[in-house]
Design a protein around this motif. Structure first.
Motif: not given
Lengths: 82, 82
Positions: A30, A32, A35, A37, B42, B44, B46, B56, B59-60, B63-65
């Motif tokens: 990812f 894009e 950052g 928080r 959270i 993010v 971008l 996107r 998808e994050m 896969k992770l969050l």
């Protein structure tokens, strides 16, 4: 009734957890991501008639839920807009 | 642009952290507290033009969050309503 408390780190306070998440997202492709928080989302279920609920929950934030030195918080009562 | 992800435990999943917070609030005299659930907030940041940002970020989350087995998540792009 339900109160939603959002606790975030103040601007300028380092967020190692957020940096780790950002690194993880980038390593997953990812690119894009600029950052991340990370804060807390706290749902407080309250009994009673809800009178003065906002003042009470704000007091909870100051006393326990947030650290006012490094964190900001916002209180939203369910049924209100964001 | 900024995406706000809220990750919460699914209904029925035990939340020891929330129970601890609820106990703490009660011991501070907030007797109206019926229960507390703690999740993650959270943010993010971008880059890019934001096209397909929602897809996107979803998808994050997968896969992770978030852990889709025990957690729900919601994605809100800044400027949208809650």
């Amino acid at each position: 009734m339900k109160a939603i408390v959002t606790v975030t780190l103040k601007r300028g306070v380092l967020d190692p957890q957020g940096q780790a998440v950002a690194g993880g997202l980038k390593s997953l492709g990812f690119d894009e991501v600029r950052g991340v928080r990370v804060g807390k989302h706290i749902e407080v279920e309250l009994g009673g008639d809800g009178a003065q609920a906002r003042e009470r929950v704000t007091e909870m934030c100051k006393k326990l839920l947030a650290n006012p030195v490094i964190e900001d918080f916002s209180v939203r009562l369910e049924g209100e807009g964001a």
